[in-house]
Design a protein around this motif. Structure first.
Motif, mmCIF file in Angstrom:
data_model
loop_
_atom_site.group_PDB
_atom_site.id
_atom_site.type_symbol
_atom_site.label_atom_id
_atom_site.label_comp_id
_atom_site.label_asym_id
_atom_site.label_seq_id
_atom_site.Cartn_x
_atom_site.Cartn_y
_atom_site.Cartn_z
ATOM 1 N N LEU A 2 -5.377 0.943 -5.602
ATOM 2 C CA LEU A 2 -4.913 -0.229 -4.865
ATOM 3 C C LEU A 2 -5.914 -1.375 -4.969
ATOM 4 C CD1 LEU A 2 -3.401 1.362 -1.648
ATOM 5 C CD2 LEU A 2 -2.230 -0.199 -3.229
ATOM 6 N N ASP A 58 -5.992 6.977 -4.933
ATOM 7 C CA ASP A 58 -4.922 6.059 -4.515
ATOM 8 C C ASP A 58 -5.499 4.751 -4.004
ATOM 9 O OD1 ASP A 58 -3.103 7.938 -5.170
ATOM 10 O OD2 ASP A 58 -2.676 8.587 -3.103
ATOM 11 N N ILE A 59 -6.496 4.891 -3.152
ATOM 12 C CA ILE A 59 -7.110 3.701 -2.545
ATOM 13 C C ILE A 59 -7.753 2.835 -3.633
ATOM 14 C CG2 ILE A 59 -9.002 2.924 -1.045
ATOM 15 C CD1 ILE A 59 -6.646 3.942 0.527
ATOM 16 N N GLN A 92 -3.476 8.017 4.282
ATOM 17 C CA GLN A 92 -2.499 7.044 4.786
ATOM 18 C C GLN A 92 -3.155 6.090 5.768
ATOM 19 O OE1 GLN A 92 0.328 9.901 6.164
ATOM 20 N NE2 GLN A 92 1.748 9.522 4.471
ATOM 21 N N VAL A 121 0.825 -1.214 0.000
ATOM 22 C CA VAL A 121 0.000 0.000 0.000
ATOM 23 C C VAL A 121 0.855 1.258 0.000
ATOM 24 C CG1 VAL A 121 -1.929 -1.149 1.147
ATOM 25 C CG2 VAL A 121 -0.223 0.059 2.522
ATOM 26 N N SER A 158 -6.545 11.142 -2.538
ATOM 27 C CA SER A 158 -6.350 9.968 -1.687
ATOM 28 C C SER A 158 -7.310 8.868 -2.088
ATOM 29 C CB SER A 158 -6.587 10.335 -0.229
ATOM 30 O OG SER A 158 -5.790 11.411 0.158
ATOM 31 N N ARG A 212 -4.979 3.570 3.965
ATOM 32 C CA ARG A 212 -4.096 2.578 3.344
ATOM 33 C C ARG A 212 -3.639 1.549 4.376
ATOM 34 N NH1 ARG A 212 0.370 5.396 -0.013
ATOM 35 N NH2 ARG A 212 -0.333 7.421 0.748
#
Lengths: 227, 390, 388
Positions: free
Chosen positions: A187, A183-184, A150, A133, A180, A153
């Motif tokens: 993932l 980003d998640i 963060q 992550v 953000s 993550r």
């Protein structure tokens, strides 16, 4: 490998609030094949979180059968349910729900305490998950020292560290800014494509839902058939 | 202000489990505090009631108690005729020569030893001590081994009840009467014929004399005359003063031990109250911010939390007092270390002590609530609104 | 990481509450420790007493004396090794309120009868050879600043008159609960000699005989033989082992002892409430976290061990701090109750420490029950919805 991972047969859920019965899910039947990244959408109160919780085994249906990873959930006792959850489910919360007194690494390690892994193996798993992550350098930070993205993550790392059969995410990007959130979602997509993880994500954000393979809408307790 | 009180009380109710724990905890502290006061006071009351300010007791000079004291028969006769000592209408002095003794007795039920106070006396004892009266049966026949026992003796030693027979000194002693000494220490005594006791205990002299004074302030005169007289070598004391001094160790032990312990764990209770109130403040931080935004002053916030805390204290105080009031029917019988004999006394509750206990409870809760309340009052609005919990 | 670390972190999470909880518990343990100490002291005398030391007193009354002539008859009782005797002297130094125990004893048999007395041979000899000599416990010496060789004047209460004594030794005791270190011992012969002139009626009498049974002889048999030999005389005797004799006196304060025991029970109730309260607050605040942990697949027993661990940790921290404070507090307590106190010393025994820790362990276990039940009953969903 369980395929389909999830099968629901005639599942209904009725809550009684202040004396009146509220029907949240009505006679729901569907299945999710292994390796699917499914997004469930719907307005608030549509029952999408309830549906997720039924699959996670933290809630029980009023009627109907829920089979997840080959197990008929209603047949499990409370204790067996917990053991089953530890083995098969990785859960990502909207508000991260990290334990504030534990570091990122320790938070991720938490589910591994339920396995028979040695301390060394546990540390290796934690490192791998956190690197995956992108937080390999934040291992010893406490949740309050991390940004929201963060934190989520870390939450994600915690969900995958024990290599569960399925990842369930309840509005994982609900509390995050756009960047953000992306980003998640990236993932999630990687976990799905590269590692073949089955993921069920509940969201009311269409942009988040778009990243999934499959979108289903839940309206007034009834699942719409895909177009 | 009424609304404000209601706000505090409702908050206590909202957290009723924590509230209950705190109240019961502090209530127990108040209970023990009160129990100690009641016991010490009960003992002092029993001893303070023993003896009459209008009486004087005469002992051998240097003797601390009747055990060490002796007054010969001849001297006793002369002493009784001193001026300042009351006389009956027939011209007989109101005075009694007595011998104080102890009897070791094995309690039938517990099989443990106890010492009974024996008082060898004459019927004049009742003239000297008008508060002591026969309650049941009759007085002993002079010259016989009949005895009468005090109310507490009858209660604590069933084997010394009315019509029972005690045997000591190779003789049998029949209890023919019970007397009531109005809750004083005499209630823990056995009275009988002085000559019979002296013969049994191989004594030739009395151990003390108790005389009724013409007026309470005649003591100075009597004391002066008798203590100076080289024939007698006596010391003269006011009767209640003498008996009060006889349980000093016991009273001190109860007070020191009891209050020392109360002090120690009242600190514990204060900490408990602080903890409860701190949690209340932490839980309601947003609420405090809201109230401040609405225009409530820091002082008002301080007041709310102090009222809340003191409501806890008041409930605890009432709980403790309620519990302690049940102790009033309990009587403790124990050995008095100063005399070695058994003494019975109860828990005595006075309105003053109730007030003191409530004050103590309020004080504990106020001290406990002060720090959290101050912290609540000091909170900045923005900060309070911004944080869900502290 | 282990669950243990999570317990530890949770415990120290709110430092103020931790401080208050541990402080509150420490105070309670302190109070409990002081009560145990008092009770232990009372009972210690009878436990530590020598079994083969028998005490013979007047059967009818504690204050009556026995004729000295009994000594010869005691000496020939089978199984009696040595016969010692003594009496309460009742000396007062300056202020009657500053009293201390003083006893007139037969000097020739004193040391043999009480091997607890620690005194150099020179001092023993000096005491035995000086009829006006006395020996004093080191705590008494410290209290009045008396030195060896110093002449002191006591006013007699039991033995009337002024008595000039010379301090011939200051002793310690190997067993302060039996042989105290705050008393004074002088020659019975000296005290009796004066009494012969002042009050001849009371002369040649002793308060008690102490008979040491020969090794391997049952003390009880000897005691019965003694009492039988004086049966139906004008002064019958009651003979018991020193142990039973002390226990008898303790039993006479039974009501007070029970009161203290009650108090220690109540105190533990307070400890329990303090701890339950702290735990309940913590658990309520962390409801959501516990639900998350449950979602991760942890069993109810894991949650229980989290709460139980925290409870025990708090209890032991409180217990530890309380025990640390007990040492200075016992000193203070001893000073406050010293003068006329019935308790001679406040030695903290391993038993006292053990009792304190055991009780805290129990409190720690019990306190966790209610919060743990609440956690077990909580469903994961409720927990997750909890606002915290």
């Amino acid at each position: 490998m369980y395929d389909p991972v999830v099968t629901l047969q005639r599942v209904s859920k009725v809550y009684s609030r202040a004396g009146t019965d509220v029907s949240v899910l009505r006679n729901l039947s569907f299945s999710i094949p292994a390796g699917t990244f499914l997004a469930i959408m719907g307005p608030s109160g549509s029952g999408k979180s309830t549906l997720l919780n039924l699959m996670a085994g933290i809630d029980r249906p009023t009627s109907g059968v829920v089979v997840v990873a080959g197990t008929r959930l209603h047949e499990l006792s409370e204790g067996d349910m917990a053991r089953w959850r530890a083995r098969h489910i990785g859960y990502v919360f909207q508000s991260y729900n990290l334990i504030p007194v534990l570091t990122a690494a320790e938070n991720v390690e938490l589910p591994l305490l339920l396995t028979h892994l040695s301390r060394k193996e546990r540390t290796d798993h934690v490192k791998t998950a956190l690197r995956l992550v992108g937080l390999g350098d934040r291992m010893d930070h406490y949740p309050r020292q991390l940004s929201g993205g963060q934190e989520q993550r870390v939450g994600l790392a915690r969900a995958i560290v024990s290599d569960p059969t399925m990842i369930l995410a309840d509005e994982p990007t609900g509390n995050l800014d756009r960047e953000s959130a992306e980003d998640i979602l990236t993932l999630f997509v990687r976990l799905n494509r590269e590692l073949g993880k089955t993921i069920v994500m509940v969201t009311h954000d269409p942009r988040a839902a778009e990243r999934a393979q499959l979108i289903r809408h839940l309206e007034k307790g009834v699942l719409e058939t895909p177009p | 202000m009424l609304l404000w009180g209601a706000y505090s009380l409702r908050n206590l109710w909202a957290r009723r489990v924590t509230t209950a724990f705190t109240v019961v905890g502090m209530g127990l502290v108040v209970f023990v505090f009160l129990a100690v006061l009641m016991l010490a006071h009960g003992l002092e009351r029993t001893l303070g009631k023993t003896g009459d300010p209008a009486n004087a007791i005469l002992l051998r000079k240097g003797a601390l108690s009747e055990i060490d004291s002796s007054i010969s028969r001849d001297h006793a006769k002369i002493i009784a005729l001193q001026s300042g000592i009351k006389q009956t209408l027939e011209g007989r002095p109101v005075a009694v020569s007595e011998i104080g003794l102890q009897l070791t007795l094995r309690k039938a039920k517990e099989r443990s030893l106890a010492s009974l106070s024996l008082r060898g006396t004459s019927h004049d004892a009742f003239a000297v001590r008008p508060k002591v009266r026969l309650a049941q049966g009759r007085l002993w026949e002079p010259g016989t081994t009949e005895i009468v026992v005090g109310a507490q003796v009858a209660k604590q030693f069933p084997e010394a009840g009315l019509h029972r027979v005690l045997s000591f000194g190779n003789r049998a002693w029949t209890v023919v009467g019970l007397f009531d000494a109005d809750g004083s220490g005499f209630d823990s005594e056995v009275w009988g014929d002085a000559e019979q006791f002296m013969a049994t205990f191989h004594r030739t002299a009395f151990s003390s004399m108790t005389v009724r004074l013409t007026r309470p302030d005649a003591l100075v005169q009597v004391k002066e005359q008798l203590e100076r007289d080289p024939r007698f070598s006596l010391s003269v004391k006011r009767e209640p003063d003498y008996y009060e001094g006889k349980a000093e160790s016991l009273a001190k032990m109860i007070r020191v031990t009891g209050l020392f312990l109360t002090a120690v764990f009242s600190i514990g209770a204060i900490m408990g109250a602080t903890m409860t109130m701190s949690a209340a403040v932490a839980q309601r931080t947003t609420e405090i911010g809201t109230l401040r935004t609405l225009g409530f002053t820091r002082l008002a916030i301080l007041q709310t939390f102090l009222i809340e805390s003191m409501a806890l204290g008041a409930s605890a105080g009432l709980l403790g007092v309620a519990g302690a009031s049940f102790l009033q029917s309990v009587t403790i019988s124990t050995v008095n270390w100063d005399t070695g004999s058994e003494i019975a006394f109860g828990f005595y509750l006075s309105p003053f002590m109730v007030g003191l206990a409530l004050l103590f409870a309020l004080l504990m809760s106020m001290v406990g609530g002060l720090i959290p309340a101050t912290r609540a009052a000091r909170l900045e609005i923005v900060q309070a609104l911004g944080e869900r919990t502290v | 990481m282990t669950l243990g670390r999570l317990i530890l972190r949770n415990t120290v999470r709110r430092p103020v509450r931790l401080l208050l909880t541990v402080g509150g518990l420490a105070m309670v343990v302190l109070a409990f420790g002081l009560i145990r100490l008092t009770l232990d002291q009372w009972q210690a005398g009878s436990r530590a007493a020598l079994k083969n030391r028998l005490i013979t007193v007047h059967a009818m009354s504690d204050e009556l004396r026995l004729p000295l002539a009994y000594k010869d008859r005691l000496t020939v009782i089978p199984g009696a090794r040595t016969v010692h005797f003594g009496a309460v002297f009742g000396g007062v130094y300056q202020d009657p309120k500053q009293s201390f125990g003083s006893f007139a004893e037969q000097a020739s048999t004193f040391f043999e009868t009480y091997p607890e007395v620690v005194l150099s041979d020179a001092e023993r000899l000096a005491f035995q050879q000086d009829r006006r000599g006395c020996i004093i416990g080191h705590r008494l010496a410290a209290r009045f600043g008396w030195k060896v060789g110093e002449a002191i004047t006591l006013k007699g209460t039991v033995y009337p008159g002024d008595w000039e004594l010379v301090v011939r030794g200051i002793f310690r005791s190997t067993s302060p609960n039996v042989m105290g270190e705050g008393e004074l011992y002088l020659h019975w012969a000296y005290a009796n000699e004066r009494l012969k002139t002042t009050e001849p009626d009371r002369a040649d009498q002793v308060g008690w005989f102490v008979v040491r049974a020969a090794d391997g002889i049952n003390g009880q048999t000897v005691a019965e033989a003694i009492d039988a030999s004086f049966a139906n005389s004008s002064a019958e005797t009651r003979t018991e082992s020193e142990q039973a004799y002390f226990a008898g006196w303790v039993a006479r304060s039974g009501a007070l002892l029970r009161g203290l025991e009650w108090m220690s029970g109540i105190i533990n109730g307070i400890a329990l409430l303090v701890l339950v309260n702290a735990l309940a607050m913590a658990v309520r605040e962390r409801t959501r976290e516990y639900a998350v942990i449950k979602t991760l697949g942890f069993q109810p027993r894991h949650l229980v061990s989290l709460v139980l661990g925290e409870s025990l940790l708090l209890a032991l921290l409180g217990g530890g701090l309380g025990l640390v404070l007990l040492f200075p507090a016992a000193q203070l307590y001893a000073v406050m109750t010293q003068d006329r106190g019935y308790v001679s010393s406040y030695l903290i025994t391993t038993e006292t420490i053990g009792a304190c820790l055991a009780v805290m362990l129990l409190v720690g276990l019990l306190a966790a029950v209610w919060p743990a039940i609440r956690l077990i009953r909580m469903t994961t969903l409720e927990g997750l919805r909890h606002a915290g």
